[in-house]
Write a protein that holds these residues in place. Structure first.
Motif, PDB file in Angstrom:
ATOM      1  N   GLU A 131     -38.691 -36.900 -25.581  1.00 30.17           N
ATOM      2  CA  GLU A 131     -37.870 -37.129 -24.402  1.00 30.17           C
ATOM      3  C   GLU A 131     -36.404 -37.303 -24.787  1.00 30.17           C
ATOM      4  O   GLU A 131     -35.507 -36.759 -24.127  1.00 30.17           O
TER       5      GLU A 131
ATOM      6  N   ARG B 265     -47.268 -42.089 -28.518  1.00 27.91           N
ATOM      7  CA  ARG B 265     -46.239 -42.609 -27.628  1.00 27.91           C
ATOM      8  C   ARG B 265     -44.860 -42.477 -28.256  1.00 27.91           C
ATOM      9  O   ARG B 265     -43.882 -42.124 -27.584  1.00 27.91           O
TER      10      ARG B 265
ATOM     11  N   LYS C 221     -41.647 -40.359 -26.846  1.00 27.61           N
ATOM     12  CA  LYS C 221     -40.306 -40.917 -26.693  1.00 27.61           C
ATOM     13  C   LYS C 221     -39.284 -40.081 -27.467  1.00 27.61           C
ATOM     14  O   LYS C 221     -38.174 -39.810 -26.972  1.00 27.61           O
TER      15      LYS C 221
END
Length: 330
Positions: free
Chosen positions: A93, A86, A90
């Motif tokens: 992104e 995760r 992030k």
């Protein structure tokens, strides 16, 4: 009595020894006990079944505990891997967003004549409507040094006007946003660039996050949804930067002018970084726009009047900035 009790214990012990011996012999394939279908087999079978059952259940119990511990350990490892994945998503992104911003700024630097785009992060946002200034982490050391012949437009990565530099120190600067009462800039209707108007902030509209364009002649074709861009007049903001969209048109006043309410293109809440345009010499109006403006004498006169209003407005909105560049309206 004590003797009888002792004899009873001794008897139980002897019987237990005999039972154990018989059980051992019953497990030997060629033993006499195993071959003989005597009452001893019927007697020993329930005991053997009980022992087997207890042994099997004990074995299963410990296997279950071991499997449960293994599952707990595996679940913990998978949870840690999930958290790491995760975080990587992030980070990817965020990297993609930064890449898009850099790409947009590269495109802007090719579109306009600005050599230097100084990137900055917003350190502090306004506490209230009275102190309507944003502080960024770039100052004089980054070339943001206000002078009488220089102004600094501030935009985001999409080319939306954020505002202009209000003042600066060695390491930081303050931005006056376009919704502030002291902000003004010359603008065009994107689909009708024959006449320039004054786009400005307003004290009351600032609370709603809106701006306005005043003194629009009643005969001017104006519609809700029209896009507003910078005109390039005034010598600070280049031509073509997006200011916002008309969301309301007020009725014509007694002097024959109408006012447009504009929603800024910039989203202040989502903006964390900005770019300062630092060139001194910019081309105020592109060739195609200049041709459109100079087609008619009447339009030339209106533009000259607009330039004078722009210069006066920019001089009075901030005592530290004085626009003295020669205007190119005719």
């Amino acid at each position: 009595m004590f003797k009888n009790k002792r004899n009873r214990y001794l008897l139980i012990f002897i019987v237990a020894i005999i039972v154990v011996i018989l059980m051992i012999y019953s497990l030997i394939p060629n033993s006499i006990v195993n071959k003989t279908s005597s009452p001893f087999s019927a007697l020993l079978r329930p005991i053997e079944n009980l022992i087997d059952t207890v042994s099997e259940k004990s074995k299963n119990y410990f296997l279950t505990i071991k499997s449960n511990n293994d599952l707990i350990k595996e679940n913990k490892e998978l949870t840690e891997q999930n958290v790491e994945l995760r975080l990587q998503v992030k980070e990817n992104e965020a990297a993609a967003i930064e890449f898009d911003k850099i790409k947009n700024i590269y495109n802007l630097s090719n579109k306009y004549d600005y050599v230097n785009f100084v990137g900055a992060r917003i350190l502090q946002k306004p506490l209230n409507n009275q102190l309507n200034l944003y502080r960024i982490d770039r100052g004089i050391d980054a070339g943001i040094d206000l002078s009488e012949k220089e102004g600094f437009p501030v935009i985001d990565a999409n080319g939306y006007v954020f505002g202009r530099i209000y003042n600066s120190d060695a390491l930081t600067s303050k931005i006056l946003p376009l919704t502030s009462e002291g902000f003004s800039v010359s603008c065009f209707l994107k689909e009708n660039r024959g006449q320039a108007f004054i786009f400005k902030g307003d004290k009351d509209l600032n609370k709603k996050g809106l701006c306005k364009i005043e003194e629009i002649p009643a005969e001017t074709i104006l519609n809700v949804g029209d896009q507003i861009i910078t005109s390039g007049l005034g010598g600070i903001f280049p031509y073509g930067l997006s200011l916002g969209e008309v969301v309301e048109i007020l009725s014509v006043d007694s002097q024959g002018y109408q006012t447009a309410i504009v929603k800024p293109a910039i989203n202040f809440g989502d903006t964390e970084s900005v770019f300062i345009l630092t060139n001194k010499d910019i081309e105020e109006i592109p060739d195609n726009s200049e041709t459109e403006v100079t087609e008619k004498t009447k339009e030339n006169e209106k533009i000259e009047e607009s330039e004078e209003i722009v210069q006066t407005s920019e001089q009075t909105s901030d005592e530290t900035i004085s626009v003295t560049d020669e205007q190119q309206g005719n």
